[in-house]
Write a protein that holds these residues in place. Structure first.
Motif, PDB file in Angstrom:
ATOM      1  N   ASN A  87       0.848  -1.191   0.000  1.00 35.78           N
ATOM      2  CA  ASN A  87       0.000   0.000   0.000  1.00 35.78           C
ATOM      3  C   ASN A  87       0.882   1.239   0.000  1.00 35.78           C
ATOM      4  O   ASN A  87       1.741   1.394   0.872  1.00 35.78           O
ATOM      5  CB  ASN A  87      -0.901   0.009   1.239  1.00 35.78           C
ATOM      6  N   ARG A 107       1.964  -0.301 -10.888  1.00 35.94           N
ATOM      7  CA  ARG A 107       0.865  -1.110 -10.339  1.00 35.94           C
ATOM      8  C   ARG A 107       0.963  -2.566 -10.771  1.00 35.94           C
ATOM      9  O   ARG A 107       0.533  -3.462 -10.062  1.00 35.94           O
ATOM     10  CB  ARG A 107      -0.500  -0.494 -10.640  1.00 35.94           C
ATOM     11  N   ALA A 112       0.231  -0.785  -4.795  1.00 34.73           N
ATOM     12  CA  ALA A 112      -1.153  -0.302  -4.800  1.00 34.73           C
ATOM     13  C   ALA A 112      -1.186   1.139  -4.299  1.00 34.73           C
ATOM     14  O   ALA A 112      -1.189   1.398  -3.104  1.00 34.73           O
ATOM     15  CB  ALA A 112      -2.018  -1.194  -3.926  1.00 34.73           C
ATOM     16  N   SER A 114      -2.932   4.392  -3.444  1.00 32.90           N
ATOM     17  CA  SER A 114      -4.327   4.700  -3.119  1.00 32.90           C
ATOM     18  C   SER A 114      -4.587   6.183  -2.904  1.00 32.90           C
ATOM     19  O   SER A 114      -5.731   6.614  -2.880  1.00 32.90           O
ATOM     20  CB  SER A 114      -4.771   3.901  -1.888  1.00 32.90           C
ATOM     21  N   ALA A 115      -3.536   6.971  -2.753  1.00 34.65           N
ATOM     22  CA  ALA A 115      -3.755   8.401  -2.535  1.00 34.65           C
ATOM     23  C   ALA A 115      -2.490   9.196  -2.836  1.00 34.65           C
ATOM     24  O   ALA A 115      -1.377   8.667  -2.750  1.00 34.65           O
ATOM     25  CB  ALA A 115      -4.174   8.658  -1.085  1.00 34.65           C
ATOM     26  N   THR A 127      -7.944  14.361  -9.435  1.00 42.08           N
ATOM     27  CA  THR A 127      -7.541  12.962  -9.478  1.00 42.08           C
ATOM     28  C   THR A 127      -6.571  12.738 -10.636  1.00 42.08           C
ATOM     29  O   THR A 127      -6.645  13.413 -11.666  1.00 42.08           O
ATOM     30  CB  THR A 127      -8.740  12.012  -9.675  1.00 42.08           C
ATOM     31  N   ILE A 131      -6.671   8.345  -8.914  1.00 43.32           N
ATOM     32  CA  ILE A 131      -6.090   8.536  -7.580  1.00 43.32           C
ATOM     33  C   ILE A 131      -6.353   9.964  -7.137  1.00 43.32           C
ATOM     34  O   ILE A 131      -5.973  10.910  -7.824  1.00 43.32           O
ATOM     35  CB  ILE A 131      -4.571   8.280  -7.597  1.00 43.32           C
ATOM     36  N   TYR A 142      -4.158   9.387   7.242  1.00 46.22           N
ATOM     37  CA  TYR A 142      -4.377   8.461   6.123  1.00 46.22           C
ATOM     38  C   TYR A 142      -3.425   7.257   6.189  1.00 46.22           C
ATOM     39  O   TYR A 142      -3.835   6.117   6.002  1.00 46.22           O
ATOM     40  CB  TYR A 142      -4.225   9.188   4.783  1.00 46.22           C
ATOM     41  N   ASN A 146      -5.017   3.544   6.770  1.00 49.59           N
ATOM     42  CA  ASN A 146      -5.067   2.704   5.574  1.00 49.59           C
ATOM     43  C   ASN A 146      -3.889   1.745   5.464  1.00 49.59           C
ATOM     44  O   ASN A 146      -3.630   1.189   4.398  1.00 49.59           O
ATOM     45  CB  ASN A 146      -5.169   3.590   4.329  1.00 49.59           C
ATOM     46  N   ILE A 148      -0.662   2.044   5.284  1.00 53.29           N
ATOM     47  CA  ILE A 148       0.270   2.351   4.195  1.00 53.29           C
ATOM     48  C   ILE A 148       1.671   1.911   4.610  1.00 53.29           C
ATOM     49  O   ILE A 148       2.169   2.283   5.672  1.00 53.29           O
ATOM     50  CB  ILE A 148       0.255   3.863   3.868  1.00 53.29           C
TER      51      ILE A 148
END
Lengths: 214, 214
Positions: A87, A107, A112, A114-115, A127, A131, A142, A146, A148
């Motif tokens: 992540n 990817r 992955a 995610s932000a 975005t 993303i 975050y 999440n 990360i």
DNA sequence: TAGATTGTTAATCGATTAACAATC
DNA sequence: TAGATTGTTAATCGATTAACAATC
């Protein structure tokens, strides 16, 4: 994973991704098997070095045959940890951050994203490839919420250590830093400080290298 | 420049840009002098190694005093060839190409970017920081006519060798390649293949490194 | 001057290369 | 089987570290 837990030297480790890449190209070209001699010729290494490197992790070859390309690539991928998913977040949504976000190999190999985060209000809320870009204020929360593991820093050097600190306070495991200032990390956090310009300055050195008088 | 024309090892050369960067930071912080011991602590090197490295090029220090930071940085800059100007082009005007074009440290250190090239008709004709994007068809002519010494490749790997070939046919001296495929160069052309993902894979290796049993 | 720190030689350490028995 | 090529040990090479006389 590696033979009787002996530490593998960084010299070897830094060659592994190159093996992985060359073997991937061979697979794409339909090559099924390769000897250390052939691979060495391709990569500019000695056959001996390749066999030494690989045997830090196990005997992947077969006498008289060589190495199965697909199998070896898979093994090296596993050694590099590319059989897992990570992540990730990118902090700094400028050109470099966007370039990384857009890189499809990223990817594909299990990263992955995610932000993304930025300070610029004109970027926040946008975005990039689905993303979302968040306010950098929200980075810590975050990362924590999440799970990360990997933080990618693409901010100016003045902000890089602060960003790294926020990441580490919230449990990040690894930092890939593109700011041209080495970030310091605590124990149990791993770091790669990239400093892209260093390879440019190596290049200008080589352009001006005095020819040897023999 | 270097002592009696003995070839300096790449291990030393690759540390020079890091010295240059750290010394630049010291200047910014108003530090006037530094000993090899202090600099080593800062950079994570031994004092001995720093003195060995620098003495490949000359005695820049003074016993009992250390090194004059500003003078040493200037010397290393000169060794790296950063006292000169290089005519550059970037091929590939995507995010990565734009990131490099926008990096202000780039022009500060004497890299004169005069054109970018791309295949995408929607990018051709645009400008980035006053740098015009041309059709990649015109690359060869441009390199030749404008005495371009340094070519920066930011195209997909399938196109990288072709771009490099065009550059070399028109007299380029150095190539800084960001495509994830090593470009081959002829004699008298120097190359840095960057392969950014390799440092990422090193990072995932380190994240998963087995702890030593002692 | 005394203390600090370099430049440089020697010693050590680690990485690469060579060689070859094992074996597919 | 014979040929090819590995895995691995030994030899070499190169890079890093230690030590210290020179000297600012």
């Amino acid at each position: 994973m590696q033979k009787n837990s002996v530490k593998v030297s960084m010299a070897v480790v830094r060659r592994l991704p190159k093996y992985y890449r060359y073997l991937g190209d061979l697979i794409q070209n339909g090559v099924m098997r390769i000897s250390s001699k052939e691979l060495g010729k391709l990569m500019g290494l000695t056959a001996s070095q390749i066999r030494q490197d690989l045997n830090c992790f196990g005997g992947f070859g077969q006498q008289g045959y060589g190495y199965n390309v697909e199998e070896l690539q898979k093994e090296i991928g596993r050694i590099l940890g590319l059989n897992q998913t990570y992540n990730c977040v990118i902090v700094g949504a400028g050109n470099l951050g966007q370039a990384i976000a857009n890189y499809e190999g990223f990817r594909r190999e299990g990263f992955a994203l995610s932000a993304m985060f930025d300070v610029n209000p004109r970027l926040i809320g946008n975005t990039i490839r689905d993303i979302k870009i968040y306010d950098i204020q929200d980075l810590g929360t975050y990362v924590l919420e999440n799970d990360i593991q990997l933080g990618i820093i693409c901010v100016p050097k003045e902000q890089s250590q602060g960003v790294a600190d926020t990441m580490m306070e919230n449990g990040i495991k690894a930092i890939w830093n593109f700011a041209p200032a080495d970030v310091q990390v605590r124990d149990n956090v791993v770091i790669e400080n990239v400093a892209i310009s260093e390879s440019l300055y190596t290049l200008t050195y080589l352009m001006n290298e005095p020819q040897l008088e023999i």
